[in-house]
Write an enzyme that holds these catalytic residues in place. Structure first.
Site, PDB file in Angstrom:
ATOM      1  N   GLU A 123      10.628   6.161 -17.344  1.00  0.00           N
ATOM      2  CA  GLU A 123      11.137   7.543 -17.424  1.00  0.00           C
ATOM      3  C   GLU A 123      11.961   7.865 -16.168  1.00  0.00           C
ATOM      4  O   GLU A 123      13.009   8.495 -16.245  1.00  0.00           O
ATOM      5  CB  GLU A 123       9.982   8.555 -17.540  1.00  0.00           C
ATOM      6  CG  GLU A 123       9.286   8.570 -18.892  1.00  0.00           C
ATOM      7  CD  GLU A 123       8.253   7.458 -19.050  1.00  0.00           C
ATOM      8  OE1 GLU A 123       7.993   6.742 -18.065  1.00  0.00           O
ATOM      9  OE2 GLU A 123       7.711   7.309 -20.160  1.00  0.00           O
ATOM     10  N   SER A 130       1.317   3.411  -3.352  1.00  0.00           N
ATOM     11  CA  SER A 130       0.830   4.407  -4.315  1.00  0.00           C
ATOM     12  C   SER A 130      -0.543   4.940  -3.951  1.00  0.00           C
ATOM     13  O   SER A 130      -1.381   4.217  -3.414  1.00  0.00           O
ATOM     14  CB  SER A 130       0.754   3.790  -5.710  1.00  0.00           C
ATOM     15  OG  SER A 130       1.988   3.255  -6.063  1.00  0.00           O
ATOM     16  N   SER A 134       8.612   3.883 -12.875  1.00  0.00           N
ATOM     17  CA  SER A 134       8.387   3.934 -14.331  1.00  0.00           C
ATOM     18  C   SER A 134       9.721   4.095 -15.070  1.00  0.00           C
ATOM     19  O   SER A 134      10.720   4.551 -14.512  1.00  0.00           O
ATOM     20  CB  SER A 134       7.441   5.080 -14.673  1.00  0.00           C
ATOM     21  OG  SER A 134       8.133   6.295 -14.520  1.00  0.00           O
ATOM     22  N   GLU A 163      13.128  -3.815  -4.769  1.00  0.00           N
ATOM     23  CA  GLU A 163      12.097  -4.108  -5.760  1.00  0.00           C
ATOM     24  C   GLU A 163      12.688  -4.060  -7.166  1.00  0.00           C
ATOM     25  O   GLU A 163      12.370  -4.883  -8.007  1.00  0.00           O
ATOM     26  CB  GLU A 163      10.968  -3.076  -5.617  1.00  0.00           C
ATOM     27  CG  GLU A 163       9.781  -3.310  -6.521  1.00  0.00           C
ATOM     28  CD  GLU A 163       8.697  -2.229  -6.364  1.00  0.00           C
ATOM     29  OE1 GLU A 163       7.532  -2.593  -6.247  1.00  0.00           O
ATOM     30  OE2 GLU A 163       9.022  -1.033  -6.363  1.00  0.00           O
ATOM     31  N   GLY A 216       0.830  -1.203   0.000  1.00  0.00           N
ATOM     32  CA  GLY A 216       0.000   0.000   0.000  1.00  0.00           C
ATOM     33  C   GLY A 216       0.861   1.248   0.000  1.00  0.00           C
ATOM     34  O   GLY A 216       0.936   1.962   1.018  1.00  0.00           O
TER      35      GLY A 216
HETATM   36  C1  LIG Z   1       0.040  -3.082 -12.877  1.00  0.00           C
HETATM   37  C2  LIG Z   1       0.505  -2.205 -11.753  1.00  0.00           C
HETATM   38  C3  LIG Z   1       0.610  -2.728 -10.484  1.00  0.00           C
HETATM   39  C4  LIG Z   1       0.986  -1.919  -9.415  1.00  0.00           C
HETATM   40  N1  LIG Z   1       1.004  -2.458  -8.161  1.00  0.00           N
HETATM   41  C5  LIG Z   1       1.230  -1.657  -7.099  1.00  0.00           C
HETATM   42  C6  LIG Z   1       1.106  -2.154  -5.768  1.00  0.00           C
HETATM   43  O1  LIG Z   1       0.809  -3.337  -5.547  1.00  0.00           O
HETATM   44  N2  LIG Z   1       1.288  -1.308  -4.732  1.00  0.00           N
HETATM   45  C7  LIG Z   1       1.634   0.008  -4.923  1.00  0.00           C
HETATM   46  O2  LIG Z   1       1.820   0.706  -3.950  1.00  0.00           O
HETATM   47  N3  LIG Z   1       1.760   0.511  -6.176  1.00  0.00           N
HETATM   48  C8  LIG Z   1       1.559  -0.271  -7.268  1.00  0.00           C
HETATM   49  N4  LIG Z   1       1.653   0.234  -8.550  1.00  0.00           N
HETATM   50  C9  LIG Z   1       1.897   1.675  -8.707  1.00  0.00           C
HETATM   51  C10 LIG Z   1       3.190   2.015  -9.390  1.00  0.00           C
HETATM   52  O3  LIG Z   1       4.267   1.919  -8.512  1.00  0.00           O
HETATM   53  C11 LIG Z   1       2.991   3.435  -9.966  1.00  0.00           C
HETATM   54  O4  LIG Z   1       2.043   3.308 -11.004  1.00  0.00           O
HETATM   55  C12 LIG Z   1       4.262   4.038 -10.504  1.00  0.00           C
HETATM   56  O5  LIG Z   1       5.133   4.349  -9.449  1.00  0.00           O
HETATM   57  C13 LIG Z   1       3.996   5.289 -11.347  1.00  0.00           C
HETATM   58  O6  LIG Z   1       3.215   6.215 -10.637  1.00  0.00           O
HETATM   59  P1  LIG Z   1       1.850   6.824 -11.230  1.00  0.00           P
HETATM   60  O7  LIG Z   1       1.020   5.681 -11.750  1.00  0.00           O
HETATM   61  O8  LIG Z   1       1.276   7.713 -10.185  1.00  0.00           O
HETATM   62  O9  LIG Z   1       2.263   7.665 -12.495  1.00  0.00           O
HETATM   63  P2  LIG Z   1       2.854   9.149 -12.478  1.00  0.00           P
HETATM   64  O10 LIG Z   1       3.935   9.242 -11.486  1.00  0.00           O
HETATM   65  O11 LIG Z   1       1.704  10.105 -12.398  1.00  0.00           O
HETATM   66  O12 LIG Z   1       3.481   9.203 -13.918  1.00  0.00           O
HETATM   67  C14 LIG Z   1       2.727   9.378 -15.137  1.00  0.00           C
HETATM   68  C15 LIG Z   1       3.763   9.448 -16.276  1.00  0.00           C
HETATM   69  O13 LIG Z   1       4.614  10.587 -16.088  1.00  0.00           O
HETATM   70  C16 LIG Z   1       5.974  10.163 -16.023  1.00  0.00           C
HETATM   71  N5  LIG Z   1       6.700  10.954 -15.027  1.00  0.00           N
HETATM   72  C17 LIG Z   1       6.336  11.186 -13.741  1.00  0.00           C
HETATM   73  N6  LIG Z   1       7.255  11.923 -13.097  1.00  0.00           N
HETATM   74  C18 LIG Z   1       8.236  12.174 -14.010  1.00  0.00           C
HETATM   75  C19 LIG Z   1       9.455  12.864 -13.966  1.00  0.00           C
HETATM   76  N7  LIG Z   1       9.872  13.472 -12.847  1.00  0.00           N
HETATM   77  N8  LIG Z   1      10.199  12.896 -15.088  1.00  0.00           N
HETATM   78  C20 LIG Z   1       9.809  12.275 -16.237  1.00  0.00           C
HETATM   79  N9  LIG Z   1       8.647  11.600 -16.349  1.00  0.00           N
HETATM   80  C21 LIG Z   1       7.875  11.542 -15.251  1.00  0.00           C
HETATM   81  C22 LIG Z   1       5.920   8.717 -15.601  1.00  0.00           C
HETATM   82  O14 LIG Z   1       7.063   8.019 -15.983  1.00  0.00           O
HETATM   83  C23 LIG Z   1       4.681   8.233 -16.335  1.00  0.00           C
HETATM   84  O15 LIG Z   1       4.963   7.905 -17.667  1.00  0.00           O
HETATM   85  C24 LIG Z   1       1.315  -0.563  -9.637  1.00  0.00           C
HETATM   86  C25 LIG Z   1       1.230  -0.033 -10.933  1.00  0.00           C
HETATM   87  C26 LIG Z   1       0.826  -0.838 -11.983  1.00  0.00           C
HETATM   88  C27 LIG Z   1       0.736  -0.236 -13.362  1.00  0.00           C
END
Ligand SMILES: Cc1cc2nc3c(=O)[nH]c(=O)nc-3n(C[C@H](O)[C@H](O)[C@H](O)COP(=O)(O)OP(=O)(O)OC[C@H]3O[C@@H](n4cnc5c(N)ncnc54)[C@H](O)[C@@H]3O)c2cc1C
Length: 381
Positions: A368, A129, A366, A244, A127
């Site tokens: 990026e 994100s 991600s 991780e 838990g």
């Molecule tokens: C299938 C799946 C399973 C997951 N499971 C879990 C889980 O079990 N528990 C948990 O806690 N989380 C989980 N996650 C969350 C995951 O860790 C986040 O999705 C990830 O860290 C990206 O955050 P966000 O989705 O908020 O995207 P954002 O951070 O909002 O990013 C959106 C886009 O902008 C880009 N971006 C953001 N900041 C920057 C920057 N500074 N410079 C350049 N580009 C940038 C990102 O790379 C991305 O392409 C999961 C995600 C997925 C897709």
């Protein structure tokens, strides 16, 4: 760089191969090979089989089930598991909360949680994100307010993988809203059957139910379920996220899937363009494997090497390219939907697998963000 295994390490590799291919439930391996979704029971049975053989958490401290292997042996264990289509131990348990509790937990927390975590008697969810706190994790807003010998938790987590199976969830919560955002975060362990915890499914593009939202409304959590220091959660989060990333390039699995794809390709392998795609991916995988060995060779002592970001980036790109190749090989049959659509199972699963694998470049940090880490820490930009 010495890449040939010593006789002892080669014998170790063979010992692992023998266990995974001869002594592990065949039915589960067949399901993995076919690319089918595993049931909760299969995932639990798999980890318990590994744990009984001392192979579920060999990287933990020996006191808690670790084996004291070298990083190279851990790498070989992991590779052989993937090559044999044995599901890896549940990452939330084996790679995330287990090592965290072993490192930061009180003796009481260790004794209470580590044995059932290794054996998957407790299924953990992650838990971390939240909406608006993914890459920018420190912006999280879920609060935990002290009330006597409890914390009262309110807020929402998102993307909680397999949260529908979770017994417990390890969370990052805001315990001090007044200080710099990283300095006011703590880690709490929360029983998911507590009143006020609600798990809501998120439906994905492949039709599956793999992720969830988890809502907390006035959830009372005993204060002794705090991990480490109050407001010390950011240090723990960084430790966990580093671990991780290390295991996130599934070289063995991708090699196995690519080899399978070659068999399935049949007459399509006559096509020079298809052959070139296979050759390019095989070469890229070989480079990735060598990089993985380089990371292993430089990680002695447990600190993740910065090149683990290269592994995450390239590993997920190749993984996605392989699922794209399989979808192209399936051709129009890949569009068939529903059970009994009259096409081979692999072709039927090709599109959902392709779609599902888009996630790999997002989770675990991600791509990026990995590029930024590479730019800063390896290239010095
Ligand atoms: C299938 C799946 C399973 C997951 N499971 C879990 C889980 O079990 N528990 C948990 O806690 N989380 C989980 N996650 C969350 C995951 O860790 C986040 O999705 C990830 O860290 C990206 O955050 P966000 O989705 O908020 O995207 P954002 O951070 O909002 O990013 C959106 C886009 O902008 C880009 N971006 C953001 N900041 C920057 C920057 N500074 N410079 C350049 N580009 C940038 C990102 O790379 C991305 O392409 C999961 C995600 C997925 C897709």
């Amino acid at each position: 760089m010495q890449l040939e295994l010593s006789a002892e390490d080669q014998a170790f590799r063979e010992e692992m191969r023998e266990f995974f291919t001869m002594k592990f439930p065949q039915e589960i391996r067949d399901a993995v090979t076919a690319g089918r979704e595993l049931t909760k029971e299969q995932i639990v049975e798999s980890q318990q089989t590994l744990n009984a053989a001392g192979l579920a958490v060999p990287h933990w401290p020996e006191e808690w089930g670790g084996r004291g292997w070298s990083d190279l042996r851990r790498h070989l264990w992991n590779e052989e598991m993937q090559a044999a289509a044995v599901p890896l131990p549940l990452a939330f348990n084996a790679n995330m909360i287990g090592p965290v509790l072993a490192h930061f937990g009180s003796q009481e927390l260790k004794e209470r949680f580590l044995p059932p975590t290794a054996n998957l008697d407790i299924w953990w969810s992650q838990g971390f994100s939240e909406p608006d706190a993914g890459s920018d994790l420190a912006s999280l807003r879920t609060t935990a307010v002290r009330d006597g010998d409890h914390f009262v938790v309110n807020g929402q987590k998102t993307w909680t993988t397999l949260g529908q199976y979770g017994d417990w969830i390890f969370t990052l919560v805001r315990t001090d809203p007044e200080v710099k955002k990283q300095a006011g975060i703590s880690m709490l362990l929360i029983d998911m059957t507590s009143p006020g915890v609600e798990v809501r499914p998120i439906e994905l593009i492949d039709g599956g139910h793999e992720v969830n939202e988890v809502w907390f409304t006035d959830v009372r959590v005993p204060a002794d379920l705090l991990v480490g220091e109050l407001n010390g959660g950011w240090t723990i989060a960084k430790f966990l996220l580093g671990n991780e990333r290390v295991g996130v390039a599934p070289v063995g699995t991708t090699k196995r899937v690519l080899a399978q794809a070659k068999e399935l390709a049949g007459a399509q392998l006559e096509d020079p363009f298809t052959r070139a795609r296979f050759a390019e991916l095989e070469n890229e995988l070989l480079s990735l494997e060598l990089t993985a060995l380089r990371v292993v060779a430089h990680s002695e002592g447990g600190e993740p090497h910065p090149a683990s970001s290269v592994l995450k980036l390239k590993g997920t790109e190749i993984q996605q390219a392989v699922t794209e190749l399989v979808l192209d090989l399936a051709g129009p049959a890949g569009l068939a939907t529903g059970e009994g659509a009259g096409v081979p199972e692999w072709a039927h699963l090709a599109a959902p697998t392709y779609l599902n694998m888009r996630k790999a470049s997002i989770y675990g940090g991600s791509n990026e963000i990995q590029r930024q880490i590479i730019a800063r820490t390896i290239l010095g930009l």
